[in-house]
Enzyme design. Structure first.
Site, mmCIF file in Angstrom:
data_model
loop_
_atom_site.group_PDB
_atom_site.id
_atom_site.type_symbol
_atom_site.label_atom_id
_atom_site.label_comp_id
_atom_site.label_asym_id
_atom_site.label_seq_id
_atom_site.Cartn_x
_atom_site.Cartn_y
_atom_site.Cartn_z
ATOM 1 N N LEU A 215 -4.741 -2.285 1.172
ATOM 2 C CA LEU A 215 -3.621 -1.949 2.067
ATOM 3 C C LEU A 215 -2.867 -0.791 1.426
ATOM 4 C CD1 LEU A 215 -2.381 -3.107 4.713
ATOM 5 C CD2 LEU A 215 -0.885 -4.500 3.286
ATOM 6 N N HIS A 216 -2.991 0.391 2.021
ATOM 7 C CA HIS A 216 -2.392 1.555 1.364
ATOM 8 C C HIS A 216 -1.789 2.590 2.312
ATOM 9 C CE1 HIS A 216 -6.268 3.279 2.541
ATOM 10 N NE2 HIS A 216 -5.692 4.450 2.437
ATOM 11 N N ARG A 217 -2.139 2.548 3.592
ATOM 12 C CA ARG A 217 -1.681 3.608 4.505
ATOM 13 C C ARG A 217 -0.165 3.573 4.670
ATOM 14 N NH1 ARG A 217 -5.273 6.476 7.887
ATOM 15 N NH2 ARG A 217 -7.440 5.892 7.516
ATOM 16 N N ARG A 249 2.056 2.143 -5.522
ATOM 17 C CA ARG A 249 2.975 2.091 -4.377
ATOM 18 C C ARG A 249 2.885 0.745 -3.666
ATOM 19 N NH1 ARG A 249 2.638 6.111 0.777
ATOM 20 N NH2 ARG A 249 0.697 4.965 1.043
#
Length: 362
Positions: A215-217, A249
């Site tokens: 999960l990074h967008r 992040r």
């Protein structure tokens, strides 16, 4: 294969490949080998768009590719500033290297900057993964895809649907359905990982008794409410353990949650071979990554896309993928569009033919 040399210089032809993110290097690996086999010299530029500590010597050894000749280290800026800086620096390199063609991959700012720099210098562009469309122009990636497709000379499409998208935009010349280069990479990775990876033992995992998530967008991580909703959804899935490689992040966002994740096992980003074996043995994949959606299919693992749309509609139509907030899986079938692992050799052959033809007419 027939050896070729530039008519004007007597030297082997030169292709400059422009990359900016770890997934692009993974896609480029089999193409780089195919270009070398076709007697084409490749100069690789890494823009540095996605800074990744795991892109070490090990990463390049795993992919069996040389490290880039140029590393621009441009990152951490706004979309406009980043693209502008890349455009300026790439242009300098192209003027110095004088390539016969520039190759770009996918839809990042590096793709856009590389395509624009080449276009302004009248250097032909080959776009790998051409024709993809999410039809969501709020995504910067969608704009990048559209612009680069419209300035490219050779457009290598992974699917017939991608060809249809280009035709609907009146792009017909230079369009080729070659299959997906990630299929080439994945098949090689499975063979290597089965012999070398100890990832399951390291995390005490049993094959098909865990899931993998990424999960990074920005659309997911920058919206606190949406991020919490996605984590809650993951916790509701019928698996005991979900292994999630995380970048800083995402880890920071997880630490800020009001309701912490219960099933997630957070690990540092993994090398390509270990990640391939982890996915290969998973019961399911949950991801907002475009590449991992396809890789899940290549490994024969069902996927749920943690977005509201996907460019890889074939995976949904074939029942291997679904949207997290959409209908359940359709009936499962194989996808012939992605090919059988020969996309890279088709790309290299087409580039070689193009350069030969162009030299003869120049």
């Amino acid at each position: 294969m027939q050896s070729i040399q530039s008519v004007s210089t007597g030297k082997r032809p030169i292709v400059v490949t422009i990359l900016g993110a770890r997934p692009q290097f993974i896609k480029a690996a089999p193409v780089s080998k195919a270009l070398a086999a076709a007697d084409i010299d490749e100069v690789m530029i890494h823009t540095g768009q996605h800074f990744d500590d795991n892109m070490s010597e090990l990463f390049f050894r795993e992919l069996d590719i040389r490290k880039p000749k140029y590393n621009l280290e441009i990152n951490g800026l706004s979309h406009g500033a980043m693209t502008g800086r890349m455009l300026e620096e790439i242009e300098k390199i192209l003027v110095e290297e004088k390539p016969d063609l520039v190759v770009v991959y996918g839809d990042t700012n590096s793709t856009l900057a590389g395509g624009l720099a080449a276009s302004k210098l009248h250097i032909p562009i080959a776009h790998v993964e051409a024709g993809l469309r999410s039809f969501n122009r709020a995504m910067p990636e969608e704009i990048n895809r559209i612009v680069v497709d419209h300035i490219s000379t050779l457009l290598f499409c992974p699917t017939a649907t991608a060809v249809d998208h280009l035709n609907s935009e009146n792009i017909h010349v230079g369009v080729m359905h070659v299959g997906d280069v990630m299929m080439d990479t994945t098949l090689a990775a499975i063979e290597r990982a089965s012999a070398t990876s100890d990832i399951l033992a390291r995390f005490d995992l049993q094959s098909k008794h865990y899931a993998v998530a990424t999960l990074h967008r920005a659309e997911n991580t920058n919206d606190a409410a949406r991020f919490q909703e996605l984590i809650n959804w993951l916790d509701d899935q019928p698996v005991d353990k979900i292994l999630m490689p995380v970048h800083p992040r995402t880890r920071q966002r997880l630490s800020e949650l009001k309701s912490p994740a219960r099933k997630l096992v957070l690990v540092e980003p993994l090398g390509y071979i270990d990640m391939a074996w982890l996915v290969h043995n998973a019961s399911a994949v949950f991801t907002d990554s475009g590449g991992l959606q396809k890789e899940a299919y290549f490994h024969g693992v069902p996927c749920v896309t943690l977005r509201d749309e996907t460019e890889w509609v074939e995976t949904i139509d074939a029942g291997w993928n679904r949207l997290w907030n959409g209908p359940e899986y359709k009936s499962r079938r194989s996808i012939s569009d992605y090919g059988t692992g020969e996309a890279s050799s088709q790309i290299a052959a087409a580039i070689k033919e193009f350069i030969i033809r162009r030299e003869k007419t120049s």
